[in-house]
Design a protein around this motif. Structure first.
Motif: not given
Length: 187
Positions: A20-37, A58-62
């Motif tokens: 099970a995965a969750v689709l939901s609004s993200a928060s500023v704390e979840e913004m990764p800094d090592a992705w392409w964008f 999934v399991d709390g990981r974006v």
């Protein structure tokens, strides 16, 4: 903030497990800094009156993020623009190396649901639009089944293409996604 709710959806992990995965609004704390964008920078310039950033986790990981906007703004929106969409770098590449799938399709599905709920779209005109790099042409044309409107120079030396989904094509994409992966559950 543009928020239509959260959904539980089915994904498959690299070892073949359904999760099970969750689709939901993200928060500023979840913004990764090592992705392409640079997602933290994108967060800072997002106008949450007409834009949103949604995650697939999934399991709390974006595992994926999408940034979209409803336009025109201000006023009654008539289309949704996918401005940025990205899968976690750990889950990119050929199908055998993806740790979670389908990421992009569920994120696009969520954006389409937002467009259906928020955009006033008459006469089966453009409902969803996006600009993609030339390297992503086949994904949007073949996997998402978007209509290519033509080439576009994204930046000097960087070519891309503009794609769209009409209301009819968007509904067809969603039905196909739900047939293959199951109907999302509102949470």
């Amino acid at each position: 903030m543009i928020h239509i709710g959260s959904y539980e959806v089915s994904v498959q992990t690299a070892d073949g497990q359904q999760k099970a995965a969750v689709l939901s609004s993200a928060s500023v704390e979840e913004m990764p800094d090592a992705w392409w964008f640079s997602w933290p920078e994108l967060w800072n310039i997002t106008d949450f009156d007409c834009q949103n950033i949604v995650k697939l986790s999934v399991d709390g990981r974006v595992w994926g993020l999408i940034r979209y906007g409803l336009y025109p703004f201000p006023g009654q929106p008539v289309f949704l623009e996918v401005e940025h969409v990205e899968a976690n770098p750990l889950s990119r590449g050929i199908l055998a190396n993806r740790r979670v799938q389908p990421i992009g399709k569920w994120l696009i599905w969520y954006a389409v649901q937002t467009a259906f709920q928020r955009a006033l779209n008459a006469d089966d005109d453009t409902l969803v639009i996006l600009t993609a790099l030339a390297s992503d042409f086949d994904y949007y044309r073949n996997s998402i089944q978007m209509e290519c409107l033509g080439p576009l120079t994204i930046a000097p030396g960087e070519e891309g293409y503009v794609f769209r989904l009409t209301s009819t094509a968007a509904a067809s994409f969603c039905r196909q996604q739900e047939r293959q992966w199951g109907r999302p559950r509102s949470i």
